[in-house]
Design an enzyme around this catalytic site. Sequence first.
Site, PDB file in Angstrom:
ATOM      1  N   PRO A 198      -8.932  63.254 -48.989  1.00  0.00           N
ATOM      2  CA  PRO A 198      -6.986  62.614 -49.129  1.00  0.00           C
ATOM      3  C   PRO A 198      -6.793  62.350 -47.860  1.00  0.00           C
ATOM      4  CG  PRO A 198      -7.319  64.788 -50.460  1.00  0.00           C
ATOM      5  CD  PRO A 198      -8.541  65.122 -49.763  1.00  0.00           C
TER       6      PRO A 198
ATOM      7  N   TYR B 119      -6.156  51.192 -43.312  1.00  0.00           N
ATOM      8  CA  TYR B 119      -5.138  52.498 -44.412  1.00  0.00           C
ATOM      9  C   TYR B 119      -4.379  51.642 -45.320  1.00  0.00           C
ATOM     10  CZ  TYR B 119      -1.781  55.780 -44.686  1.00  0.00           C
ATOM     11  OH  TYR B 119      -0.543  56.519 -45.431  1.00  0.00           O
TER      12      TYR B 119
HETATM   13  P1  RFL Z   1      -7.555  61.547 -62.574  1.00  0.00           P
HETATM   14  O1  RFL Z   1      -6.822  61.639 -62.700  1.00  0.00           O
HETATM   15  O2  RFL Z   1      -8.071  62.761 -62.768  1.00  0.00           O
HETATM   16  O3  RFL Z   1      -7.228  62.127 -64.394  1.00  0.00           O
HETATM   17  C1  RFL Z   1      -8.253  62.089 -65.211  1.00  0.00           C
HETATM   18  C2  RFL Z   1      -7.967  62.213 -66.598  1.00  0.00           C
HETATM   19  O4  RFL Z   1      -8.879  62.248 -67.551  1.00  0.00           O
HETATM   20  C3  RFL Z   1      -8.757  63.608 -68.567  1.00  0.00           C
HETATM   21  N1  RFL Z   1      -9.964  64.352 -68.789  1.00  0.00           N
HETATM   22  C4  RFL Z   1     -10.642  63.991 -70.105  1.00  0.00           C
HETATM   23  N2  RFL Z   1     -10.308  63.146 -71.292  1.00  0.00           N
HETATM   24  C5  RFL Z   1     -10.951  63.552 -72.485  1.00  0.00           C
HETATM   25  N3  RFL Z   1     -11.825  63.842 -72.341  1.00  0.00           N
HETATM   26  C6  RFL Z   1     -12.409  64.724 -71.525  1.00  0.00           C
HETATM   27  N4  RFL Z   1     -13.447  65.503 -71.554  1.00  0.00           N
HETATM   28  C7  RFL Z   1     -11.472  64.899 -70.283  1.00  0.00           C
HETATM   29  N5  RFL Z   1     -12.331  64.917 -68.673  1.00  0.00           N
HETATM   30  C8  RFL Z   1     -10.601  65.093 -68.191  1.00  0.00           C
HETATM   31  C9  RFL Z   1      -7.841  65.025 -67.676  1.00  0.00           C
HETATM   32  O5  RFL Z   1      -6.992  65.477 -68.119  1.00  0.00           O
HETATM   33  C10 RFL Z   1      -6.954  63.266 -66.623  1.00  0.00           C
HETATM   34  O6  RFL Z   1      -5.996  62.945 -67.059  1.00  0.00           O
HETATM   35  O7  RFL Z   1      -8.514  61.124 -62.534  1.00  0.00           O
HETATM   36  P2  RFL Z   1      -8.351  59.079 -62.430  1.00  0.00           P
HETATM   37  O8  RFL Z   1      -7.461  58.150 -63.471  1.00  0.00           O
HETATM   38  O9  RFL Z   1      -9.483  58.498 -61.284  1.00  0.00           O
HETATM   39  O10 RFL Z   1      -7.011  59.113 -60.913  1.00  0.00           O
HETATM   40  C11 RFL Z   1      -7.783  59.577 -59.370  1.00  0.00           C
HETATM   41  C12 RFL Z   1      -6.950  59.826 -58.652  1.00  0.00           C
HETATM   42  O11 RFL Z   1      -5.723  60.706 -59.838  1.00  0.00           O
HETATM   43  C13 RFL Z   1      -6.779  60.619 -57.877  1.00  0.00           C
HETATM   44  O12 RFL Z   1      -7.972  60.034 -57.096  1.00  0.00           O
HETATM   45  C14 RFL Z   1      -5.659  60.795 -56.550  1.00  0.00           C
HETATM   46  O13 RFL Z   1      -4.857  61.391 -56.850  1.00  0.00           O
HETATM   47  C15 RFL Z   1      -6.191  61.181 -55.181  1.00  0.00           C
HETATM   48  N6  RFL Z   1      -5.573  61.528 -53.938  1.00  0.00           N
HETATM   49  C16 RFL Z   1      -5.260  60.582 -53.694  1.00  0.00           C
HETATM   50  N7  RFL Z   1      -5.415  58.621 -53.597  1.00  0.00           N
HETATM   51  C17 RFL Z   1      -3.960  57.823 -53.702  1.00  0.00           C
HETATM   52  O14 RFL Z   1      -4.636  56.766 -54.013  1.00  0.00           O
HETATM   53  N8  RFL Z   1      -3.343  57.829 -52.262  1.00  0.00           N
HETATM   54  C18 RFL Z   1      -2.820  59.475 -52.024  1.00  0.00           C
HETATM   55  O15 RFL Z   1      -2.048  59.427 -50.961  1.00  0.00           O
HETATM   56  C19 RFL Z   1      -4.170  60.917 -52.514  1.00  0.00           C
HETATM   57  N9  RFL Z   1      -3.623  61.765 -52.270  1.00  0.00           N
HETATM   58  C20 RFL Z   1      -5.168  62.894 -53.560  1.00  0.00           C
HETATM   59  C21 RFL Z   1      -4.155  62.919 -52.714  1.00  0.00           C
HETATM   60  C22 RFL Z   1      -5.408  63.778 -54.555  1.00  0.00           C
HETATM   61  C23 RFL Z   1      -5.087  65.177 -53.875  1.00  0.00           C
HETATM   62  N10 RFL Z   1      -5.802  66.301 -54.171  1.00  0.00           N
HETATM   63  C24 RFL Z   1      -4.930  67.083 -54.953  1.00  0.00           C
HETATM   64  C25 RFL Z   1      -7.535  65.868 -55.149  1.00  0.00           C
HETATM   65  C26 RFL Z   1      -3.542  63.809 -52.493  1.00  0.00           C
HETATM   66  C27 RFL Z   1      -4.312  64.773 -52.862  1.00  0.00           C
HETATM   67  C28 RFL Z   1      -3.470  66.342 -52.499  1.00  0.00           C
HETATM   68  C1  PHB Z   2       1.028  62.704 -50.269  1.00  0.00           C
HETATM   69  O1  PHB Z   2       0.439  63.468 -51.216  1.00  0.00           O
HETATM   70  O2  PHB Z   2       2.212  61.951 -50.370  1.00  0.00           O
HETATM   71  C2  PHB Z   2      -0.222  62.340 -49.545  1.00  0.00           C
HETATM   72  C3  PHB Z   2      -1.947  62.960 -49.316  1.00  0.00           C
HETATM   73  C4  PHB Z   2      -2.206  61.724 -49.163  1.00  0.00           C
HETATM   74  C5  PHB Z   2      -2.101  61.102 -47.645  1.00  0.00           C
HETATM   75  C6  PHB Z   2      -0.978  60.329 -47.500  1.00  0.00           C
HETATM   76  C7  PHB Z   2       0.080  60.966 -48.430  1.00  0.00           C
HETATM   77  O3  PHB Z   2      -3.266  60.872 -46.751  1.00  0.00           O
END
Ligand code: RFL
Ligand code: PHB
Length: 394
Positions: free
Chosen positions: A293, A385
């Site tokens: 992330p 970025y």
């Molecule tokens: P998701 O959000 O995981 O959604 C997938 C959905 O599919 C469902 N699913 C199923 N449904 C039916 N049948 C099945 N067998 C299934 N298996 C799963 C799930 O329940 C879910 O609802 O994937 P999607 O839509 O591709 O989205 C991706 C994003 O969620 C992810 O890339 C970001 O959250 C990553 N990320 C960040 N991305 C950014 O662009 N900017 C950020 O600042 C950023 N910060 C982060 C992040 C991810 C983090 N974590 C926890 C990994 C910060 C963190 C801490």
């Molecule tokens: C956020 O969750 O706000 C977040 C996560 C990763 C980043 C920036 C912001 O690099």
Amino acid sequence: MRTQVAIVGAGPAGLLLGALLHKSGIDAVIIEQRSPSYVLSRIRAGVLEQVTMDLLDQAGVSARAHAEGLPHDGFELLFKGQRHRIDMHALTGGSRVMVYGQTEVTQDLMDARAAAGLTTVYEAANVQVHDFDGATPRVKYEKDGQTHTLTCDFIAGCDGFHGVCRASVPEAAIRTYERVYPFGWLGLLADVKPVTHELIYAHTDRGFALCSMRGNTRSRYYLQVPLTDKVENWSDDAFWAELRNRLDSEARDNLTTGPSLEKSIAPLRSFVAEPMRFGRLFLAGDAAHIVPPTGAKGLNLAASDVGYLWNAFADFYNDKSRAGIDTYSDRCLRRVWRAERFSWWFTSLMHHFPETGAFGQKMQEAELDYLVNSEAASRSLAENYVGLPMNFGA
Ligand code: RFL
Ligand code: PHB
């Protein structure tokens, strides 16, 4: 039931694809294994690129993001006790990012979908994808004890890293690339004012820290922690004390603490599956790739995949052209690999890697010093970025 595009997964990728297809008059049904409240409880991304905002605009779901999101023109790098501002706006000739939580994006997409009366099947059990190598793919699932079959022209696998779509592809047809990092991020959300109005990315010999926000009264903070740490062993007090240790003296003085609304540990991973299309099955978002992330790219890549896929389906249904479908995987992967490189590089630069020793630490400090003092290096960071355009190098 029959539809044109069956979308598996109602995360941001699946919901955004549904909204864009609806705008183009293409019928889609979303099958999600969880409940809406579970999907909304996952606190994740916070930074949206202009490319993502443009797609939300085109889907007609961006009004609240524009009204309540915080446009950011820069961010700060903290190392050796000093903060240095990266002026993204000036360095990129006018680009900025929007700080607006993934939960809010998901809520806006859910509301728009409900208002348009579009079908989302939540809490679908035992979801399976079949016959995507033939002309009539099917998605099977169980709901309320009954088995249902959704027949379609195409399946969009938007079901995240642990989903069923990528796992249903024969092993010989797919190649994966992976790096797992030896640490995770402990995140804390709290209703306290952000320590400063821009994000701070901190490199310290105690580990990385990130100060982010979800508005003017809600903050999101992260700490690099060993993978062996358990979230239940991190009290709020311990979190705030460690965050203080990783900040500069001014930020330390400005830090407002309070009870956590949410706390969780996420492992860090780089992962890509190639290709992203298998016959009539298309992977998009975390189903196909994961970035650590640090570069804030995961949700943004999910959005750009969906942008390419929307164009591909619109070409197919409205212009009877297969060109978008045939080039989908290559177009996505080019942008994906660039974001993978940036996220890996920024992660490697900012985190503490005990195994690289004192020399590794000196290399990181020298690179950071170069980065903030060379306009060329700062510009390269800023350009990545804010996000590369969707049709770069075309
Ligand atoms: P998701 O959000 O995981 O959604 C997938 C959905 O599919 C469902 N699913 C199923 N449904 C039916 N049948 C099945 N067998 C299934 N298996 C799963 C799930 O329940 C879910 O609802 O994937 P999607 O839509 O591709 O989205 C991706 C994003 O969620 C992810 O890339 C970001 O959250 C990553 N990320 C960040 N991305 C950014 O662009 N900017 C950020 O600042 C950023 N910060 C982060 C992040 C991810 C983090 N974590 C926890 C990994 C910060 C963190 C801490
Ligand atoms: C956020 O969750 O706000 C977040 C996560 C990763 C980043 C920036 C912001 O690099």
